[in-house]
Design an enzyme around this catalytic site. Structure first.
Site, PDB file in Angstrom:
ATOM      1  CG  HIS A 161      -0.440  -5.377   8.129  1.00  0.00           C
ATOM      2  ND1 HIS A 161      -0.966  -5.133   9.381  1.00  0.00           N
ATOM      3  CD2 HIS A 161      -1.146  -6.426   7.627  1.00  0.00           C
ATOM      4  CE1 HIS A 161      -1.946  -6.001   9.626  1.00  0.00           C
ATOM      5  NE2 HIS A 161      -2.071  -6.779   8.580  1.00  0.00           N
ATOM      6  CE1 TYR A 162       4.149   1.292   9.212  1.00  0.00           C
ATOM      7  CE2 TYR A 162       3.187   2.604   7.451  1.00  0.00           C
ATOM      8  CZ  TYR A 162       3.562   2.451   8.777  1.00  0.00           C
ATOM      9  OH  TYR A 162       3.334   3.470   9.665  1.00  0.00           O
ATOM     10  CB  THR A 163       7.508  -4.871   7.764  1.00  0.00           C
ATOM     11  OG1 THR A 163       8.454  -4.170   6.945  1.00  0.00           O
ATOM     12  CG2 THR A 163       6.814  -5.966   6.957  1.00  0.00           C
TER      13      THR A 163
ATOM     14  CG  HIS B 149      -2.875  -2.900  11.096  1.00  0.00           C
ATOM     15  ND1 HIS B 149      -1.688  -3.262  11.688  1.00  0.00           N
ATOM     16  CD2 HIS B 149      -3.835  -3.353  11.941  1.00  0.00           C
ATOM     17  CE1 HIS B 149      -1.934  -3.895  12.822  1.00  0.00           C
ATOM     18  NE2 HIS B 149      -3.218  -3.961  13.001  1.00  0.00           N
TER      19      HIS B 149
ATOM     20  CG  ASP C 263       0.239  -0.774   9.526  1.00  0.00           C
ATOM     21  OD1 ASP C 263      -0.236  -0.303  10.576  1.00  0.00           O
ATOM     22  OD2 ASP C 263       0.276  -1.990   9.288  1.00  0.00           O
TER      23      ASP C 263
ATOM     24  CD  GLU D 259       2.984  -7.134   8.314  1.00  0.00           C
ATOM     25  OE1 GLU D 259       3.497  -6.080   7.898  1.00  0.00           O
ATOM     26  OE2 GLU D 259       2.459  -7.255   9.435  1.00  0.00           O
TER      27      GLU D 259
END
Length: 276
Positions: A44-46, A167, A177, A108
């Site tokens: 994921h990216y945050t 994700h 993401d 993440e």
């Protein structure tokens, strides 16, 4: 007299119980039928900077097993033990598995995600048309740490290469993401992690005549065979386009438009040949 006999009997029973011993032997016998509980790694990216990412993942009702910050010399932060369930995937599915929080490790990555460059570009995202220039890149230190972490997790849990996912792969109708700037091919080429197709297989399937012989349902079957959750209708509705976009972000990020074209066809066929 009867009371005395009952008392003596109970005394004998209790004394015999206290002489028993309890232990668990984990070495004498072993079952042959088991596998790793952890099957997936989800990236994921945050959509936040480092400081806000740490706050979000430690103070709020969302969590992840690992956090990779943008700071070059930071360690990879382990926030939840691998053996415990983190709240990172939400409603999700892949290859017949659902609710992937139950059997996945979440990573993440501190990254701002995408910029609201224009109303039109943002609106296009909702239609599965992704302008890669909107998304922020990952720095080289992050890529190195992600590569090393994925190598470790893959070896430890015997992760199927195609089960290292974004994700967007497991929730394509609502997530973008880690985005089209995430270096899937680089991680495959330089760290040996994740899935990628063979060029020779791609070339073999890059046939307009072969592509034209497939119906919409046939093409969706190819995506479903690989693991994507897509409907079986004979038209390319919005849900279907978003699944195609998620696939393209992972395997053909230079052009993400949700259109199942010849190149997309050759890639999915090559992947399905390699990862049967």
């Amino acid at each position: 007299m009867i009371k005395k006999i009952v008392f003596l009997f109970l005394t004998l029973v209790l004394s015999s119980c206290t002489s028993l011993k309890y232990s668990v032997n984990s070495s004498k016998y072993k079952s042959k039928s088991y596998n790793e509980r952890v099957r997936f790694v989800i990236l994921h990216y945050t959509a936040l900077n480092d400081e806000r990412s740490i706050t979000a993942l430690t103070k709020n009702n969302v969590s992840s097993h690992y956090l990779v910050t943008q700071e070059r010399y930071d360690s990879v932060y382990s926030l939840v033990p691998d053996t415990q369930r983190a709240w990172h995937a939400g409603t999700s599915s892949f290859d017949g598995y659902k609710n992937l929080n139950d059997n996945s490790i979440g990573i993440e990555i501190s990254n701002l995600g995408y910029s609201n460059a224009s109303k039109q570009k943002t609106a296009n995202l909702k239609e599965g048309i992704v302008d890669t220039t909107m998304f922020y890149p990952y720095n080289d230190a992050q890529v190195f740490k992600i590569g090393m972490l994925l190598k470790e997790l893959t070896a430890k849990y015997k992760i199927n290469p195609k089960y290292i996912l974004g994700h967007s792969d497991i929730a394509p109708t609502r997530k973008f993401d880690p985005g089209p700037k995430f270096p899937w091919k680089h991680l495959y080429d330089h760290y040996g992690v994740g899935a990628w197709f063979e060029k020779k297989d791609f070339n073999a399937f890059y046939s307009q005549d072969l592509f034209n012989s497939y119906s919409a349902k046939d093409l969706k079957d190819e995506l479903r065979k690989y693991g994507y959750d897509i409907n079986s209708t004979d038209n390319w509705d919005l849900q279907s386009k978003k699944v195609v976009s998620a696939f393209q972000m992972h395997f053909r990020p230079r052009k993400v438009d949700g259109v199942f074209d010849l190149e997309t066809f050759a890639i999915i066929k090559a992947l399905n040949k390699k990862y049967k």
